[in-house]
Design a protein around this motif. Structure first.
Motif, PDB file in Angstrom:
ATOM      1  N   THR A 237       7.186  -8.100 -29.788  1.00 12.16           N
ATOM      2  CA  THR A 237       6.514  -8.581 -31.005  1.00 12.16           C
ATOM      3  C   THR A 237       6.541  -7.553 -32.133  1.00 12.16           C
TER       4      THR A 237
ATOM      5  N   LYS B 234      -5.431  -1.769 -30.408  1.00  9.95           N
ATOM      6  CA  LYS B 234      -4.776  -2.625 -31.398  1.00  9.95           C
ATOM      7  C   LYS B 234      -5.672  -2.855 -32.617  1.00  9.95           C
TER       8      LYS B 234
ATOM      9  N   SER C   3       0.327  -2.559 -33.422  1.00  9.44           N
ATOM     10  CA  SER C   3       1.594  -2.318 -32.739  1.00  9.44           C
ATOM     11  C   SER C   3       1.482  -1.343 -31.572  1.00  9.44           C
TER      12      SER C   3
ATOM     13  N   GLU D  32       6.985  -8.619 -23.419  1.00  7.55           N
ATOM     14  CA  GLU D  32       6.659  -9.534 -24.525  1.00  7.55           C
ATOM     15  C   GLU D  32       5.883  -8.819 -25.606  1.00  7.55           C
ATOM     16  N   ASP D  33       4.967  -7.920 -25.181  1.00  2.19           N
ATOM     17  CA  ASP D  33       4.179  -7.153 -26.136  1.00  2.19           C
ATOM     18  C   ASP D  33       5.094  -6.247 -26.959  1.00  2.19           C
TER      19      ASP D  33
ATOM     20  N   ASP E  42       4.609  -4.549 -20.467  1.00  2.00           N
ATOM     21  CA  ASP E  42       4.646  -5.930 -20.941  1.00  2.00           C
ATOM     22  C   ASP E  42       5.780  -6.105 -21.962  1.00  2.00           C
TER      23      ASP E  42
ATOM     24  N   LEU F  84      -6.780  -1.802 -24.450  1.00  2.00           N
ATOM     25  CA  LEU F  84      -5.600  -2.121 -25.252  1.00  2.00           C
ATOM     26  C   LEU F  84      -6.002  -2.930 -26.488  1.00  2.00           C
ATOM     27  N   LYS F  85      -6.932  -3.846 -26.304  1.00  2.00           N
ATOM     28  CA  LYS F  85      -7.425  -4.649 -27.424  1.00  2.00           C
ATOM     29  C   LYS F  85      -8.093  -3.755 -28.477  1.00  2.00           C
TER      30      LYS F  85
ATOM     31  N   VAL G 111       1.449  -0.954 -27.930  1.00  2.00           N
ATOM     32  CA  VAL G 111       1.949  -1.926 -26.950  1.00  2.00           C
ATOM     33  C   VAL G 111       1.889  -1.379 -25.531  1.00  2.00           C
ATOM     34  N   ASP G 112       1.624  -2.267 -24.612  1.00  2.00           N
ATOM     35  CA  ASP G 112       1.640  -1.948 -23.197  1.00  2.00           C
ATOM     36  C   ASP G 112       3.091  -1.915 -22.735  1.00  2.00           C
TER      37      ASP G 112
END
Length: 327
Positions: free
Chosen positions: A173, A155, A161, A169-170, A167, A151-152, A163-164
């Protein structure tokens, strides 16, 4: 051939599968079709019986050369035209032609190999054509795969953008309104997420292993939940404009491929973008000095090698038309 169903689904979505070669794109298409109930047995590239690799050379080499389509029904109101595109760089032109008709795309990334050079090229094309995109990280069952690290990388190399979808919260954002929703309610609404995906503000990421059917149902659920209404609204608006102009018979379509069937019939593959196309309709085109007018003899809806003939194709649908020599 099956007789066309009279009660067709209301939403028609055109979704393309793209990937770097060997990421497992065709395997994912098999898994999606099997999970949705469109095929009874999952084919395999290495067994040379994949549903969408229909040409002998494709089966012999174990790669996709020509873009092909399959149909799957997500729910009683949603039909998906799934387009499998070539992953090998030698056949990029065939893949890029298909991008012109997509509502959404699924980019497949190998969890074992990460973001490859061609993956980044595909991402640039998706950006250029402004196609909302889901990501499926495949082969997560292989040793050494790490979801957080992948995932990192997504990104960093593709877009911040990505996103998981597990998640909240992800997801939040990606947009100021979404963040407010999350802070107030502890979650982001489906409508907000759908709009963010459509506007390419976020790119939903799903993780799994297509060969073992891991994560495939979650991907299908995500598509069913977050895709469709805005696509249908665009077609509805186009239909309303036609009706308000007093020309409800007019239709719009984009031709994206010409091929021939085993009997040698010339097929014009098109996506209906407004109105509808009926059998025996007269289509006009060409230059002012050399106009042409031809009849749409047959409208075919393909799924793999097989097709059904229909009396009409509506906005959002992909079909192949016989009888046209000048397209």
């Amino acid at each position: 051939m099956n007789n066309p169903s009279e009660n067709r689904p209301k939403r028609h979505l055109c979704i393309g599968l793209l990937a770097h070669v060997d990421a497992g794109k065709t395997t994912l298409s098999e898994a999606m079709l099997y999970t949705a109930g469109s095929i009874r047995k999952m084919g395999r590239v290495d067994n040379k019986d994949a549903f969408l690799d229909t040409f002998a050379l494709e089966r012999a080499r174990g790669i996709t050369i020509f873009s092909k389509q399959a149909r799957l029904v997500l729910d009683e109101n949603t039909e998906v035209f799934l387009l499998d595109t070539p992953g090998h760089v030698d056949f990029s032109a065939e893949m890029e032609r298909t991008l012109q008709i997509l509502d959404y795309a699924i980019l497949v990334v190998s969890g074992a190999d990460g973001v490859q050079g061609h993956t980044e090229t595909l991402w640039k094309l998706l950006t250029r054509y402004e196609i909302p995109t889901f990501l499926f990280v495949n082969k997560m069952d292989q040793p050494g795969t790490d979801k957080a690290l992948i995932l990192k990388e997504l990104k960093k190399k593709l877009d911040a953008s990505c996103v998981d979808m597990e998640d909240p919260e992800d997801i939040a954002t990606g947009d100021e309104r979404a963040l407010e929703e999350y802070l107030e309610a502890g979650e982001v609404s489906i409508d907000t997420i759908s709009q963010m995906i459509a506007d390419r503000q976020i790119f939903p990421c799903y993780f799994g292993a297509a060969l073992k059917l891991q994560g495939v149902q979650e991907l299908l659920d995500g598509i069913g939940k977050y895709v469709g209404d805005n696509v249908s609204a665009n077609y509805d608006q186009a239909d309303n404009r036609l009706q308000n102009s007093g020309d409800a018979q007019q239709f719009g379509a984009r031709v994206y491929k010409i091929s021939r069937d085993p009997q040698g019939n010339r097929l014009t593959h098109m996506k209906i973008t407004s109105g509808e196309l009926k059998v025996k309709s007269l289509l006009k085109g060409g230059q002012v000095s050399e106009p042409w007018e031809e009849k749409a003899d047959q409208i075919r809806i393909y799924s793999g090698e097989k097709f059904e003939t229909v009396q009409q194709a509506k906005a959002g649908m992909i079909c192949a038309v016989t009888g046209l020599k000048h397209t």
